[in-house]
Design a protein around this motif. Structure first.
Motif, mmCIF file in Angstrom:
data_model
loop_
_atom_site.group_PDB
_atom_site.id
_atom_site.type_symbol
_atom_site.label_atom_id
_atom_site.label_comp_id
_atom_site.label_asym_id
_atom_site.label_seq_id
_atom_site.Cartn_x
_atom_site.Cartn_y
_atom_site.Cartn_z
ATOM 1 N N UNK A 213 59.563 60.591 51.875
ATOM 2 C CA UNK A 213 60.747 59.819 51.301
ATOM 3 C C UNK A 213 61.431 59.077 52.223
ATOM 4 N N UNK A 214 61.521 59.505 53.380
ATOM 5 C CA UNK A 214 62.350 58.784 54.576
ATOM 6 C C UNK A 214 61.706 57.531 54.924
ATOM 7 N N UNK A 215 60.381 57.640 54.887
ATOM 8 C CA UNK A 215 59.424 56.444 55.059
ATOM 9 C C UNK A 215 59.675 55.362 53.910
ATOM 10 N N UNK A 257 56.687 55.883 59.660
ATOM 11 C CA UNK A 257 55.385 56.202 59.559
ATOM 12 C C UNK A 257 54.923 57.543 59.105
ATOM 13 N N UNK A 258 53.839 57.581 58.419
ATOM 14 C CA UNK A 258 53.603 59.103 57.931
ATOM 15 C C UNK A 258 52.047 59.396 58.663
ATOM 16 N N UNK A 259 51.902 60.524 58.541
ATOM 17 C CA UNK A 259 50.624 61.203 58.927
ATOM 18 C C UNK A 259 49.934 62.231 57.880
ATOM 19 N N UNK A 260 48.425 62.411 57.891
ATOM 20 C CA UNK A 260 47.994 63.202 56.828
ATOM 21 C C UNK A 260 48.002 64.797 57.386
ATOM 22 N N UNK A 261 47.836 65.640 56.272
ATOM 23 C CA UNK A 261 47.652 67.075 56.639
ATOM 24 C C UNK A 261 46.795 67.307 57.642
#
Length: 342
Positions: A213-215, A257-261
């Motif tokens: 959500x923040x990204x 940015x995001x990262x995967x599980x």
């Protein structure tokens, strides 16, 4: 960059003085293996060594210490999946303030146990059927308690910013600072501190892909929501940035940015194995972005906030009787993930 006056570097510096001798001055670790792999100089600010095992104690104590005597006597209430809960509970114990915590019933057992151990009352709820903010607001009103939210509060944000303040004071100016992001309290405070002490430093926030959500909010400049995320990084399951943290993120943060599980899990195991410290999934979000190549800065001086270490080892099949399990025995060996075993 616009100036948002809700929280300033003066507030962060005041929080540092207030926390002196109360909060731990957490260690900064380095790793030759990491530096060689990333081709940069990396400094890990280890908030897993903070009181209650996470950065949250900084903001909680800073906020509770400034309540009026009447508010302290009556007590406080908050809502949290665990780390803020423990922080409010301990800060309340130290300041002799009764604490009530609204916590999801699926919060890690280790966090529930620790919170009760600090003397707080826990009220459990089902995150799939109950709005925690509404429940907390109603309880606070009924009981005449002061509500201290987990991230959207100026004193909480200022306290969290002392983590980056300490890091830069110890290692000097940085080229890049990577910070985990849930509701935005930590990254807001850290970004304010970084921009004041190290003006050329880029600040990047990191979220799980499953709680982005923040990204999305950062890139769209419109507040976005994630509902009931099932990311393993339980501390980043917050549904949205706050009214205070959202504009601070827009004003002070350079990128999200995001990262995967899989990157989160692999990084957590790698840090356990190589840095020899216990970290939780949420705590390694920033490190995962660096080690998985999501955030790159070759030849740079990089700060990485490790936000916490409250992991329930029982959830990973590592009970006391399970000695001898290497990371490869989990089906999640460091050689099988986003980065090879160095």
């Amino acid at each position: 960059m616009q100036q948002d006056k809700s929280v300033t570097i003066n507030d962060v510096q005041a929080a540092q003085k207030r926390l002196l001798g109360i909060a731990h001055l957490t260690p900064v670790l380095t790793s030759t293996t990491v530096n060689e792999r990333i081709h940069s100089q990396v400094f890990f600010k280890c908030e897993n060594f903070q009181r209650t095992g996470a950065f949250k104690f900084r903001g909680a104590y800073n906020a509770l210490a400034q309540l009026s005597e009447a508010q302290k006597h009556q007590g406080v209430l908050t809502f949290s999946s665990g780390n803020h809960a423990q922080a409010i509970a301990l800060a309340g114990k130290l300041l002799n303030i009764p604490a009530t915590i609204v916590m999801p019933d699926d919060a890690p057992a280790v966090k529930q146990t620790a919170t009760r151990g600090y003397g707080a009352e826990i009220i459990l709820y089902n995150r799939h059927t109950t709005n925690r903010e509404e429940l907390a607001q109603n309880l606070a009103s009924d009981r005449n308690l002061t509500l201290i939210p987990p991230y959207d509060h100026p004193l909480i944000i200022a306290g969290q910013g002392t983590a980056a303040l300490e890091l830069i004071q110890e290692v000097g100016e940085l080229d890049l600072l990577l910070v985990p992001c849930g509701g935005g309290g930590l990254i807001s405070g850290c970004a304010i501190a970084a921009k004041a002490l190290s003006p050329n430093c880029r600040v990047i926030g990191v979220e799980p892909e499953l709680a982005d959500d923040a990204t999305r909010s950062f890139h769209s400049k419109t507040l976005q929501t994630v509902t009931n995320s099932n990311t393993i990084a339980d501390g980043a399951r917050t549904p949205y940035l706050g009214k205070i943290t959202f504009p601070l993120v827009l004003n002070y943060v350079d990128d999200m940015v995001t990262v995967s599980e899989s990157a989160i899990i692999t990084t957590m195991l790698f840090i356990w194995e190589r840095l020899k410290i216990v970290v939780e999934p949420t705590g390694v979000l920033a490190a995962a972005a660096l080690l998985a190549g999501v955030a790159k800065a070759p030849g740079a001086k990089i700060g990485v906030i490790i936000s916490g270490g409250n992991v329930d080892l029982g959830d990973w099949g590592l009970g006391i009787g399970d000695w001898g399990l290497g990371t490869g025995d989990w089906g999640l060996g460091t050689g099988e993930g986003v980065m090879g075993k160095g």
